[in-house]
Design a protein around this motif. Structure first.
Motif, PDB file in Angstrom:
ATOM      1  N   LEU A  24       0.829  -1.209   0.000  1.00  0.00           N
ATOM      2  CA  LEU A  24       0.000   0.000   0.000  1.00  0.00           C
ATOM      3  C   LEU A  24       0.863   1.259   0.000  1.00  0.00           C
ATOM      4  N   ASN A  25       0.435   2.252  -0.758  1.00  0.00           N
ATOM      5  CA  ASN A  25       1.087   3.565  -0.791  1.00  0.00           C
ATOM      6  C   ASN A  25       0.256   4.500   0.089  1.00  0.00           C
ATOM      7  N   ASN A  26       0.767   4.797   1.278  1.00  0.00           N
ATOM      8  CA  ASN A  26       0.001   5.558   2.256  1.00  0.00           C
ATOM      9  C   ASN A  26      -0.127   7.048   1.937  1.00  0.00           C
ATOM     10  N   GLU A  27       0.364   7.463   0.781  1.00  0.00           N
ATOM     11  CA  GLU A  27       0.158   8.850   0.354  1.00  0.00           C
ATOM     12  C   GLU A  27      -1.294   9.079  -0.069  1.00  0.00           C
ATOM     13  N   GLU A  64      -5.440   8.399   0.468  1.00  0.00           N
ATOM     14  CA  GLU A  64      -6.429   8.125   1.517  1.00  0.00           C
ATOM     15  C   GLU A  64      -7.005   6.713   1.383  1.00  0.00           C
ATOM     16  N   SER A  67      -5.583   4.077   0.495  1.00  0.00           N
ATOM     17  CA  SER A  67      -4.638   3.098   1.057  1.00  0.00           C
ATOM     18  C   SER A  67      -4.828   2.952   2.558  1.00  0.00           C
ATOM     19  N   LYS A  68      -5.116   4.061   3.220  1.00  0.00           N
ATOM     20  CA  LYS A  68      -5.341   4.012   4.674  1.00  0.00           C
ATOM     21  C   LYS A  68      -6.603   3.211   4.988  1.00  0.00           C
ATOM     22  N   GLN A 112      -5.844  -0.437   4.372  1.00  0.00           N
ATOM     23  CA  GLN A 112      -5.036  -0.940   5.488  1.00  0.00           C
ATOM     24  C   GLN A 112      -5.944  -1.412   6.620  1.00  0.00           C
ATOM     25  N   LYS A 113      -6.948  -0.612   6.932  1.00  0.00           N
ATOM     26  CA  LYS A 113      -7.896  -0.976   8.002  1.00  0.00           C
ATOM     27  C   LYS A 113      -8.665  -2.245   7.634  1.00  0.00           C
TER      28      LYS A 113
END
Length: 125
Positions: free
Chosen positions: A67-70, A72, A74-75, A78-79
């Motif tokens: 995931l590229n956390n740059e 939203e 991706s966040k 992630q969850k």
């Protein structure tokens, strides 16, 4: 001999795949191992069910690591992946096919959405 040819083909498929295709392969792999885990649980093959669940967990770890956390989205992914990881651990401990069905539903949605995104990108590019 045939086993080696199949393995070579599979290795070539992975090494020549785009990042998008690799993600699709991970989703399909997770679905395959969830199905196998369910069969093993129904057959009371505890050790094989455990192995299949671990493979799904490893796929989730791989998906999380890419995931590229740059972004939203991706966040949020992630969850979701973290939630599914915890559910897979529960399914494995409890040998619960209902939990596997839940996780499978998420992976079907991920896969189908990802396929559609790949089609849209190809049409635009």
């Amino acid at each position: 001999m045939l086993q080696n040819a199949a393995q070579t083909y599979q290795n070539n498929q992975v090494t020549t795949a785009s990042p998008a295709e690799l993600t699709l392969m991970l989703y399909n792999g997770a679905l395959k191992f969830i199905k196998q885990a369910k069969v093993c649980m129904e057959e009371k093959n505890v050790s094989q069910a455990h192995e299949c669940c671990l493979k799904v967990q490893n796929i989730l770890y791989e998906l999380m690591s890419t995931l590229n956390n740059e972004y939203e989205i991706s966040k949020e992914l992630q969850k979701l992946y973290d939630y599914l990881l915890h559910r897979m651990i529960e399914a494995n401990i409890q040998k619960d096919t209902d939990i596997l069905n839940e996780v499978e539903g998420f992976f079907i949605e991920f896969r189908d959405t990802w396929k559609q995104a790949m089609i849209l990108v190809k049409k635009q590019g």
